[in-house]
Enzyme design. Sequence first.
Site, PDB file in Angstrom:
ATOM      1  N   SER A  53       1.814  -4.222  -0.898  1.00  0.00           N
ATOM      2  CA  SER A  53       0.784  -3.980   0.107  1.00  0.00           C
ATOM      3  C   SER A  53       1.325  -4.117   1.530  1.00  0.00           C
ATOM      4  CB  SER A  53      -0.392  -4.924  -0.148  1.00  0.00           C
ATOM      5  OG  SER A  53      -1.486  -4.636   0.679  1.00  0.00           O
ATOM      6  N   ASP A  86      -2.294   0.321   5.619  1.00  0.00           N
ATOM      7  CA  ASP A  86      -1.179  -0.565   5.313  1.00  0.00           C
ATOM      8  C   ASP A  86      -0.271   0.114   4.299  1.00  0.00           C
ATOM      9  OD1 ASP A  86      -2.864  -0.767   3.137  1.00  0.00           O
ATOM     10  OD2 ASP A  86      -2.579  -2.919   2.864  1.00  0.00           O
ATOM     11  N   ASP A  91       0.164   0.195   1.117  1.00  0.00           N
ATOM     12  CA  ASP A  91      -0.354   0.856  -0.086  1.00  0.00           C
ATOM     13  C   ASP A  91      -1.681   1.559   0.174  1.00  0.00           C
ATOM     14  OD1 ASP A  91      -1.916  -1.445   0.094  1.00  0.00           O
ATOM     15  OD2 ASP A  91      -2.042  -1.699  -2.072  1.00  0.00           O
ATOM     16  N   ASP A 100      -4.742   0.736   1.098  1.00  0.00           N
ATOM     17  CA  ASP A 100      -6.081   0.274   0.724  1.00  0.00           C
ATOM     18  C   ASP A 100      -6.727  -0.532   1.851  1.00  0.00           C
ATOM     19  OD1 ASP A 100      -4.635  -2.080   0.583  1.00  0.00           O
ATOM     20  OD2 ASP A 100      -5.281  -2.601  -1.456  1.00  0.00           O
TER      21      ASP A 100
END
Length: 448
Positions: free
Chosen positions: A106, A245, A247, A249
Amino acid sequence: MSERKYFGTDGIRGQVGGPTINAEFALRLGHAAGKVLARRQPGRGRPTVVIGKDTRISGYMLESALEAGLSAAGVDVLLAGPVPTPAVAYLARTLRLAAGIVISASHNPYHDNGIKFFSGNGMKLPDELEADIEAALEEPLDCVDSEHLGRARRIDDAAGRYIEFCKSAFPNELALSGMSIVVDAAHGAAYHIAPHVFRELGAEVFPLGCQPDGFNINEGVGAMHPERLVDEVRARGADFGIALDGDADRLQMVDVDGRLYNGDELLYVIVRDRMRLKPVEGVVGTLMTNFGFEKRLRELGIPFERAKVGDRYVLEMLLQKGWLFGGESSGHLLCLDHHTTGDGIIAALQVLQAMARSGQTLAQLVGDLRMYPQNMVNVPLEPGVDWQNHAGLAAARREVEEMLDGRGRVLIRASGTEPKLRLMVEAEDADLAREGVERLVAVDLTNG
């Protein structure tokens, strides 16, 4: 449920080369997950799993190891390549798969990585299934007979499928024509997806953070470093800026004036827009959600509940309540009328939809939302200190709450990552918040 050894609130995460994020462990984890999935669908053919990843250099190693472990357990693998975390949830659900696996840490720097799972319905893996996988990790690493080995193939159109899915979350009668948007993908998983989504809906797009090299994910860009987006929006004279960010999400947005909007404000815009169509049954935030947000929802007659910090807990409470909207101040926003998990691109589209429908700017849409000043201090927490039953801290908390008299709140919680106690006071007045925190900090925690 007993304490889990490997799985945290968002899968397994750590430094590459450490005790869990390495090739040997990923091989065992893939094998264990494959065995559990195969046991759970006997007589229904060979299970199939999709694997997606972000742009970290270590993703190649972990992807190959997971693929080998799953194949040895008799599970077929679909490789989606670099795609956002919510894209894996979407693919697992729409392709009717046994599970989805995401290789990503992430918002962490490139030298970290993680592995998390989605069930076949696109939701985070249930705790009991994670427990079963942990138990299977203790079993010997064996291999099914050759005729039962899993196969692997790439999904060549994974990015295209997900782009179309994101676009479907924006009404057909609306378009982004005439808008200019800086899209910052944090050199992460959405680098080849997010710009296309907004461009294909009609916007002029200025890409930022869309040149990953395996090492630069989240480095000075993206939702963790929105100051770069603010500068770029001003320099380009763009109408908006969107920061994701690593990833994709998590979401932050910037308006034409360079003002940054956090998750609470963006969630408020989405909820108010939905209220134009039908009543909103309730909203879930977290312990960190601004008190001004809660107060404004209460004035609007919308129930509000706080979950523990983490989008996993927000989702759990939404499902429990049967509600559709929730999120975190950090920018994890859930719109369950469009997706089963938090999705930065889809959340951004919901905000832009609200603006297009209302004809108002972002600043106007949050004009009646008064965010309370927050003052937070981290203090060292010595081993063995029982802060939850500390008489002095409890007394100081009561004193501060009496001082606030319903005009704010106190939050005291231990950090989940370091030996510190987080002391936060929110109040209508910044001086009041500061005074409240000072009273809490003055407590001697070493003296119970």
